[in-house]
Enzyme design. Structure first.
Site, mmCIF file in Angstrom:
data_model
loop_
_atom_site.group_PDB
_atom_site.id
_atom_site.type_symbol
_atom_site.label_atom_id
_atom_site.label_comp_id
_atom_site.label_asym_id
_atom_site.label_seq_id
_atom_site.Cartn_x
_atom_site.Cartn_y
_atom_site.Cartn_z
ATOM 1 N N LYS A 87 49.338 68.220 73.809
ATOM 2 C CA LYS A 87 50.492 68.030 72.911
ATOM 3 C C LYS A 87 50.106 68.503 71.511
ATOM 4 O O LYS A 87 49.096 68.068 70.952
ATOM 5 C CB LYS A 87 50.835 66.551 72.912
ATOM 6 C CG LYS A 87 52.290 66.238 72.781
ATOM 7 C CD LYS A 87 52.483 64.751 73.045
ATOM 8 C CE LYS A 87 53.889 64.337 72.791
ATOM 9 N NZ LYS A 87 54.033 62.875 72.881
HETATM 10 C C1 E4P Z 1 57.217 61.873 72.557
HETATM 11 O O1 E4P Z 1 56.486 62.413 73.353
HETATM 12 C C2 E4P Z 1 56.861 60.732 71.720
HETATM 13 O O2 E4P Z 1 55.735 60.108 72.299
HETATM 14 C C3 E4P Z 1 57.910 59.662 71.650
HETATM 15 O O3 E4P Z 1 58.990 59.904 72.521
HETATM 16 C C4 E4P Z 1 58.255 59.219 70.290
HETATM 17 O O4 E4P Z 1 59.194 58.178 70.388
HETATM 18 P P1 E4P Z 1 59.514 57.181 69.195
HETATM 19 O O5 E4P Z 1 60.419 57.855 68.243
HETATM 20 O O6 E4P Z 1 60.174 56.017 69.866
HETATM 21 O O7 E4P Z 1 58.184 56.824 68.573
#
Ligand code: E4P
Length: 218
Positions: A87
């Site tokens: 990522k």
């Molecule tokens: C995406 O891969 C992130 O881990 C995640 O969906 C972020 O979500 P949040 O806005 O609830 O922290």
């Protein structure tokens, strides 16, 4: 449509996997910290443990923000397990790193996507997935779902192979709207995912069936 779970919590991953509909896992540094996973060695072990629990891609995020750092961290993460997807944030260095990692056959997930421009750059760089954060866009009083809609249209115009992984899911409605628009993947916390099953008429109907069965048995 694929379902990923957005957590680093092993028991939640196990519970989602037991449902039989889980296709993958996404994590991020905040989710890892929430589980108290600190230090390089423990972080790496945790990613491996997740990969061994499920059969599917597991997104593990780089911490470096410079190009060389992202690429070398990406290689290290990818070397941990064949299921790892690296990522990388949607920054200038991130796009360059995605391009390089893609050349090396390493799968990537371009994260922190908040605009269709970023989504185009990520797809052109060869990202395997892009993660638009719809809940965080909604939190700012904009419409996260309309970004998914734009991205689906743009990707189909040009036949981009990058998969749209809708992230920052807050509720069941988000998942259903993503499904209607045609997002490839939704990564959700456990609660909205299980919430897809909730319907009062199912609960009431089942209670009635069981009560009638009991009465009939005397
Ligand atoms: C995406 O891969 C992130 O881990 C995640 O969906 C972020 O979500 P949040 O806005 O609830 O922290």
């Amino acid at each position: 449509m694929k379902f990923f779970i957005d957590t680093a919590n092993l028991s939640e991953i196990r519970e989602a996997d037991a449902l039989g509909v889980l296709d993958g896992v996404t994590t991020n540094p905040s989710l890892m910290a929430k589980e108290g996973i600190t230090g390089d060695a423990r972080v790496m072990e945790h990613y491996k443990a997740i990969c061994e629990m499920i059969d599917g891609p597991v997104s593990a995020e780089v911490i470096a923000t410079d190009y060389e750092g992202m690429v070398s961290e990406g290689r290290k993460l990818a070397g941990l397990h064949p299921q790892i997807v690296v990522k990388v944030p949607a920054t200038e260095n991130g796009i360059k790193a995605i391009k390089q990692l893609a050349k090396e056959g390493i799968k990537t997930n371009c994260t922190l996507i908040f605009s269709s421009g970023q989504a185009i750059m990520a797809a052109k760089a060869g990202a395997t997935y892009v993660s638009p954060f719809i809940g965080r866009i909604d939190d700012m009083n904009y419409d996260g779902i309309s970004l998914i809609d734009q991205m689906v249209g743009i990707y189909s115009n040009y036949g981009f192979q990058t998969q749209i992984l809708a992230a920052s899911i807050r509720n069941v409605k988000h998942i259903l709207e993503c499904a209607e628009i045609g997002a490839d993947v939704v990564t959700s916390p456990l609660k909205p995912l299980k919430g897809l099953l909730n319907h009062p008429l199912t609960t009431i109907g089942l209670e009635k069936f069981l009560a009638d069965h009991k009465k009939a048995q005397g």
